[in-house]
Design a protein around this motif. Structure first.
Motif, PDB file in Angstrom:
ATOM      1  N   HIS A  39      -2.803   2.884   3.884  1.00 50.85           N
ATOM      2  CA  HIS A  39      -3.557   3.628   4.900  1.00 50.85           C
ATOM      3  C   HIS A  39      -5.031   3.401   4.594  1.00 50.85           C
ATOM      4  CE1 HIS A  39      -6.051   7.145   5.806  1.00 50.85           C
ATOM      5  NE2 HIS A  39      -5.221   7.461   6.779  1.00 50.85           N
ATOM      6  N   SER A  47      -8.237   4.037  12.572  1.00 49.45           N
ATOM      7  CA  SER A  47      -7.544   3.872  11.294  1.00 49.45           C
ATOM      8  C   SER A  47      -6.912   2.494  11.231  1.00 49.45           C
ATOM      9  CB  SER A  47      -6.434   4.916  11.143  1.00 49.45           C
ATOM     10  OG  SER A  47      -6.957   6.208  11.223  1.00 49.45           O
ATOM     11  N   PHE A  49      -3.818   0.288   9.248  1.00 49.17           N
ATOM     12  CA  PHE A  49      -2.615   0.422   8.420  1.00 49.17           C
ATOM     13  C   PHE A  49      -2.002  -0.941   8.154  1.00 49.17           C
ATOM     14  CE2 PHE A  49      -2.939   4.279  10.992  1.00 49.17           C
ATOM     15  CZ  PHE A  49      -2.845   5.265  10.036  1.00 49.17           C
ATOM     16  N   LEU A  71       5.710   3.505   8.886  1.00 47.97           N
ATOM     17  CA  LEU A  71       4.534   4.005   8.151  1.00 47.97           C
ATOM     18  C   LEU A  71       4.809   5.418   7.623  1.00 47.97           C
ATOM     19  CD1 LEU A  71       1.601   2.754  10.431  1.00 47.97           C
ATOM     20  CD2 LEU A  71       1.949   2.148   8.015  1.00 47.97           C
ATOM     21  N   LEU A  75       4.701   6.388   3.781  1.00 49.03           N
ATOM     22  CA  LEU A  75       3.478   7.097   3.359  1.00 49.03           C
ATOM     23  C   LEU A  75       3.657   8.602   3.188  1.00 49.03           C
ATOM     24  CD1 LEU A  75       0.852   5.242   5.612  1.00 49.03           C
ATOM     25  CD2 LEU A  75       0.943   5.174   3.119  1.00 49.03           C
ATOM     26  N   LEU A  83       1.186  12.025   8.686  1.00 52.37           N
ATOM     27  CA  LEU A  83       0.358  10.971   9.254  1.00 52.37           C
ATOM     28  C   LEU A  83       0.051  11.287  10.710  1.00 52.37           C
ATOM     29  CD1 LEU A  83      -0.586   8.095   8.393  1.00 52.37           C
ATOM     30  CD2 LEU A  83       1.596   7.254   9.309  1.00 52.37           C
TER      31      LEU A  83
END
Ligand SMILES: Cc1cc2nc3c(=O)[nH]c(=O)nc-3n(C[C@H](O)[C@H](O)[C@H](O)COP(=O)(O)OP(=O)(O)OC[C@H]3O[C@@H](n4cnc5c(N)ncnc54)[C@H](O)[C@@H]3O)c2cc1C
Length: 219
Positions: A39, A47, A49, A71, A75, A83
């Motif tokens: 991230h 953002s 990724f 993701l 994450l 997220l």
């Protein structure tokens, strides 16, 4: 003698740019049994990724919903942290590779940046190395054109390669520390996790990572 050093990794990175505020103030590197994830951020509204995928992965197999689900799976490992998602505005897959051309000069041709060396992006070193090469080369060209002194030009490759090889090792090390390797058995994975635990818990080990990440004053 001109020599090429080359290493390919058995994975690539699927990179996406998302129109959503970063979910954390810091970069998050995730070493997960499902594969590596990162991230990072570009601005308060954007953002970035990355997901470890096969090097020949078909981007068409990754609709936005699958990317967000993967993701999240890699994450969201800390209870209470989730997220933020949003529209994906860019997608692409890059194969991972290490490469060095040595020396970085052939007659009157001087190589700089990715033309001379490539690192896997895990250590965030590629652009930094390119900027260093160009700084050294600019000074050497200035000396040559202002006084006819070829000393700095002759020393260009040597002056850059010490830093290049340090960055090569650091980038390879970060990559092998954080990614999943198909050929790893349970023992190899435990060794990897043990080293990661050491880096995260030892002041000496984390200081060494930080020193390399920020950049050593090598010339
Ligand atoms: C997914 C990913 C993430 C990365 N993250 C980071 C990071 O966080 N930090 C970091 O330091 N580095 C990072 N890098 C590495 C960084 O992007 C490169 O190392 C850096 O861009 C190299 O700069 P360069 O000028 O040498 O080459 P490039 O940026 O590739 O520039 C070369 C330019 O030459 C042009 N060109 C090519 N052929 C010709 C031609 N025949 N005629 C005219 N123009 C031509 C190209 O279009 C291009 O614009 C990342 C790389 C990737 C793939």
């Amino acid at each position: 003698m001109l020599q090429f050093f080359d290493k390919e990794y058995p994975f690539g990175w699927l990179g996406v740019l998302a129109a959503v505020a970063p979910s954390a103030e810091e970069l998050i590197y995730s070493s997960n049994d499902r594969g590596f994830a990162l991230h990072s951020m570009r601005s308060p509204q954007l953002s970035r990724f990355y997901l470890q995928v096969a090097p020949d992965e078909d981007i068409a197999a990754w609709p936005d919903e699958r990317i967000w689900a993967e993701l999240a799976a890699r994450l969201e490992t800390v209870p209470g942290w989730s997220l933020a998602t949003g529209p994906l505005v860019e997608k692409g897959i890059t194969a991972m590779r290490s490469f060095v051309a040595e020396p970085m000069q052939f007659g009157r041709l001087f190589l700089a940046g990715d033309a001379a060396h490539i690192v896997p992006p895990t250590g965030a070193k590629g652009l930094n190395l390119a900027a260093f090469d160009v700084t050294v080369l600019t000074r050497a060209l200035d000396a040559w054109y202002s006084s006819g002194d070829a000393g700095l030009l002759d020393d260009y490759s040597r002056a850059c390669l010490r830093r290049v090889w340090r960055a090569q090792h650091f980038s390879w090390w970060m990559t092998t520390l954080l990614h999943s390797f198909e050929h790893y058995d349970a023992y190899d994975r435990r060794l990897q996790q043990s080293y990661l635990d050491y880096v995260c818990s030892s002041e000496a080990a984390s200081a060494s990572l930080a020193e390399n990440y920020v950049g050593l004053a090598l010339s």
